[in-house]
Design an enzyme around this catalytic site. Structure first.
Site, PDB file in Angstrom:
ATOM      1  N   ARG A 106       0.763  -1.642  -0.041  1.00  0.00           N
ATOM      2  CA  ARG A 106       0.156  -0.028  -0.159  1.00  0.00           C
ATOM      3  C   ARG A 106       0.941   1.580  -0.131  1.00  0.00           C
ATOM      4  NH1 ARG A 106      -3.385  -2.726  -1.555  1.00  0.00           N
ATOM      5  NH2 ARG A 106      -5.729  -3.228  -0.922  1.00  0.00           N
TER       6      ARG A 106
ATOM      7  N   HIS B 129      -0.667   0.150 -10.065  1.00  0.00           N
ATOM      8  CA  HIS B 129      -1.987  -1.017  -8.783  1.00  0.00           C
ATOM      9  C   HIS B 129      -2.773  -2.159  -9.283  1.00  0.00           C
ATOM     10  CE1 HIS B 129      -4.258  -1.041  -4.515  1.00  0.00           C
ATOM     11  NE2 HIS B 129      -4.398  -2.145  -4.667  1.00  0.00           N
TER      12      HIS B 129
HETATM   13  P1  NAP Z   1      -1.582 -10.942   5.128  1.00  0.00           P
HETATM   14  O1  NAP Z   1      -1.836 -12.748   5.244  1.00  0.00           O
HETATM   15  O2  NAP Z   1      -2.346 -10.753   6.409  1.00  0.00           O
HETATM   16  O3  NAP Z   1      -0.109 -11.382   6.216  1.00  0.00           O
HETATM   17  C1  NAP Z   1       0.095 -10.410   6.311  1.00  0.00           C
HETATM   18  C2  NAP Z   1       1.382 -10.284   6.827  1.00  0.00           C
HETATM   19  O4  NAP Z   1       2.505  -9.198   7.456  1.00  0.00           O
HETATM   20  C3  NAP Z   1       1.940 -11.330   8.232  1.00  0.00           C
HETATM   21  O5  NAP Z   1       3.088 -12.084   7.861  1.00  0.00           O
HETATM   22  C4  NAP Z   1       2.155 -10.233   9.576  1.00  0.00           C
HETATM   23  O6  NAP Z   1       3.051 -10.976  10.578  1.00  0.00           O
HETATM   24  C5  NAP Z   1       3.058  -9.291   8.746  1.00  0.00           C
HETATM   25  N1  NAP Z   1       2.551  -8.183   9.480  1.00  0.00           N
HETATM   26  C6  NAP Z   1       1.411  -6.821   9.711  1.00  0.00           C
HETATM   27  N2  NAP Z   1       1.085  -6.170  10.741  1.00  0.00           N
HETATM   28  C7  NAP Z   1       3.466  -6.367  10.974  1.00  0.00           C
HETATM   29  C8  NAP Z   1       3.989  -5.501  11.714  1.00  0.00           C
HETATM   30  N3  NAP Z   1       3.231  -4.540  12.717  1.00  0.00           N
HETATM   31  N4  NAP Z   1       5.626  -5.702  11.907  1.00  0.00           N
HETATM   32  C9  NAP Z   1       5.647  -7.191  10.758  1.00  0.00           C
HETATM   33  N5  NAP Z   1       5.248  -7.848  10.341  1.00  0.00           N
HETATM   34  C10 NAP Z   1       4.138  -7.595   9.948  1.00  0.00           C
HETATM   35  O7  NAP Z   1      -1.708 -10.433   4.403  1.00  0.00           O
HETATM   36  P2  NAP Z   1      -2.075 -10.639   2.667  1.00  0.00           P
HETATM   37  O8  NAP Z   1      -2.844 -11.504   2.045  1.00  0.00           O
HETATM   38  O9  NAP Z   1      -0.252 -11.401   2.548  1.00  0.00           O
HETATM   39  O10 NAP Z   1      -1.464  -9.820   1.978  1.00  0.00           O
HETATM   40  C11 NAP Z   1      -0.670  -8.562   2.148  1.00  0.00           C
HETATM   41  C12 NAP Z   1      -1.454  -6.840   1.677  1.00  0.00           C
HETATM   42  O11 NAP Z   1      -0.618  -6.791   0.261  1.00  0.00           O
HETATM   43  C13 NAP Z   1      -2.542  -6.256   1.800  1.00  0.00           C
HETATM   44  O12 NAP Z   1      -2.760  -6.037   2.920  1.00  0.00           O
HETATM   45  C14 NAP Z   1      -2.254  -5.485   0.456  1.00  0.00           C
HETATM   46  O13 NAP Z   1      -2.282  -4.148   1.604  1.00  0.00           O
HETATM   47  C15 NAP Z   1      -1.055  -5.660  -0.312  1.00  0.00           C
HETATM   48  N6  NAP Z   1      -1.912  -6.496  -1.368  1.00  0.00           N
HETATM   49  C16 NAP Z   1      -1.961  -5.593  -2.685  1.00  0.00           C
HETATM   50  C17 NAP Z   1      -1.583  -6.132  -3.989  1.00  0.00           C
HETATM   51  C18 NAP Z   1      -1.549  -5.410  -5.297  1.00  0.00           C
HETATM   52  O14 NAP Z   1      -1.392  -5.326  -6.670  1.00  0.00           O
HETATM   53  N7  NAP Z   1      -1.070  -3.921  -5.510  1.00  0.00           N
HETATM   54  C19 NAP Z   1      -3.029  -7.198  -4.323  1.00  0.00           C
HETATM   55  C20 NAP Z   1      -3.636  -7.996  -3.300  1.00  0.00           C
HETATM   56  C21 NAP Z   1      -2.572  -7.336  -1.296  1.00  0.00           C
HETATM   57  P3  NAP Z   1       2.238 -12.008  11.690  1.00  0.00           P
HETATM   58  O15 NAP Z   1       1.438 -13.210  11.006  1.00  0.00           O
HETATM   59  O16 NAP Z   1       3.003 -11.652  12.375  1.00  0.00           O
HETATM   60  O17 NAP Z   1       0.366 -11.341  11.786  1.00  0.00           O
END
Ligand code: NAP
Length: 309
Positions: free
Chosen positions: A224, A272
């Site tokens: 993001r 994006h």
């Molecule tokens: P997810 O499964 O919720 O994983 C989030 C990861 O971030 C987990 O490993 C979590 O750690 C870690 N995390 C969260 N807060 C943290 C902090 N303060 N310090 C260190 N690590 C932290 O999310 P996801 O499905 O992989 O998606 C990730 C993000 O990608 C989404 O939130 C979205 O914003 C972005 N995204 C972008 C696109 C695009 O087209 N550009 C598409 C889809 C998604 P823990 O496991 O220890 O909680």
């Protein structure tokens, strides 16, 4: 009993068609239609207008239509008792893995540089790096970060990862929390950000992080925009701390025409598009969550309100 779809991008009809095709018994409405507001039990949303969910008095849940739900938390007027769900989908993960692989390999083989030089009619060979000589650090080892790690490893990169609490079962080093962040960053020649946007992570891609990376490191932000402090990235690039950055997400989208990122030769911009929810693939989990809500069961892929993701 019905679902309403609220999106900011003109794709309501595509999502409605996907839900209709897979669950013809469920009435689905889009914004702009004559909606029987008291019938709406679930709002399926992507960047809906803040405050717009207040007009559905019998809502039982909010289904985000992407992996990130930061825009839902940005809506100060959503009811605090409603469950919030997000998308977890194999295509979302594999599309992200393919995109990050393309960006990483492109940078190391200087493809983006040659594209830029082409615009100047400039013939200028550059040095390149072999994948097996490069360590990629992944911030965020969730559904997407883990898929990215797997694909990078499969072509020979070394990978290190950073999470908040979790210790995923993986075959690469994982660092956790603020205390281990420096060790993680010190090793990351390419830094990929796949953290959710939360109060804790906003602005995390800043000067301190860039200073801790090996000199000349590369950044990929596909998470993001507000995770990044734009001015500090530009300084880091201009001072040689970083050599280039691929950015897919921005504070304001579309990226304003006068933003300095557009003209910076070391910043590579994509709109994006790293990984986009596929309505046909995602529809079954929305339908399942809707039916769960009606039965009074807990929906799947629930988001933690306290963690913000
Ligand atoms: P997810 O499964 O919720 O994983 C989030 C990861 O971030 C987990 O490993 C979590 O750690 C870690 N995390 C969260 N807060 C943290 C902090 N303060 N310090 C260190 N690590 C932290 O999310 P996801 O499905 O992989 O998606 C990730 C993000 O990608 C989404 O939130 C979205 O914003 C972005 N995204 C972008 C696109 C695009 O087209 N550009 C598409 C889809 C998604 P823990 O496991 O220890 O909680």
């Amino acid at each position: 009993m019905a679902i309403v779809i609220l999106r900011n991008d003109g794709l309501v009809d595509v999502w409605k068609a996907a839900l209709n095709a897979q669950a013809p018994d469920i009435p689905v409405y889009g914004s702009g239609e004559d909606i029987p507001r008291s019938d709406i039990k679930m709002a399926a949303v992507w960047k809906h207008p803040p405050g717009s969910l207040k007009s559905y008095p019998n809502l039982q849940g909010i289904q985000g239509l992407g992996a990130g739900v930061d825009f839902i938390f940005d809506d100060a007027e959503i009811r605090k008792d409603l469950p919030i769900m997000r998308v977890v989908d194999p295509y979302l993960a594999s599309d992200m893995a393919e995109f990050v692989l393309a960006l990483t390999t492109g940078m190391l083989k200087r493809i983006q540089d040659y594209k830029y030089n082409e615009s100047l009619s400039l013939w200028k060979p550059k040095t390149y790096q072999r994948f097996k000589e490069v360590t990629v650090g992944i911030m965020g080892l969730g559904k997407l970060g883990l898929a990215v790690a797997e694909s990078l490893k499969s072509v020979g990169f070394s990978v290190v990862g950073w999470t908040r609490n979790s210790v995923p079962a993986v075959n690469f080093p994982v660092f956790r929390g603020g205390g281990e962040r420096i060790n993680f960053l010190n090793r990351s020649q390419v830094l990929v950000c796949l953290l959710p946007l939360t109060p804790e992570t906003r602005g995390i891609l800043n000067r301190d992080v860039f200073n801790a990376l090996p000199r000349g490191a590369r950044l990929i932000n596909v998470a993001r925009g507000p995770l990044l402090v734009d001015g500090e990235l530009l300084n880091a690039l201009d001072q040689g701390m970083l050599s280039e950055a691929c950015l897919d997400v921005f504070h304001a989208e579309p990226l304003p025409a006068d933003h300095p990122f557009w003209k910076h030769p070391a910043v590579h911009i994509t709109p994006h598009i790293a990984s986009v929810s596929d309505p046909k693939s995602v529809a079954p989990q929305i339908i399942s969550n809707y039916r769960r809500l009606l039965r009074g069961e807990s929906p799947e892929n629930l988001v933690s309100r306290s963690a913000g993701y």
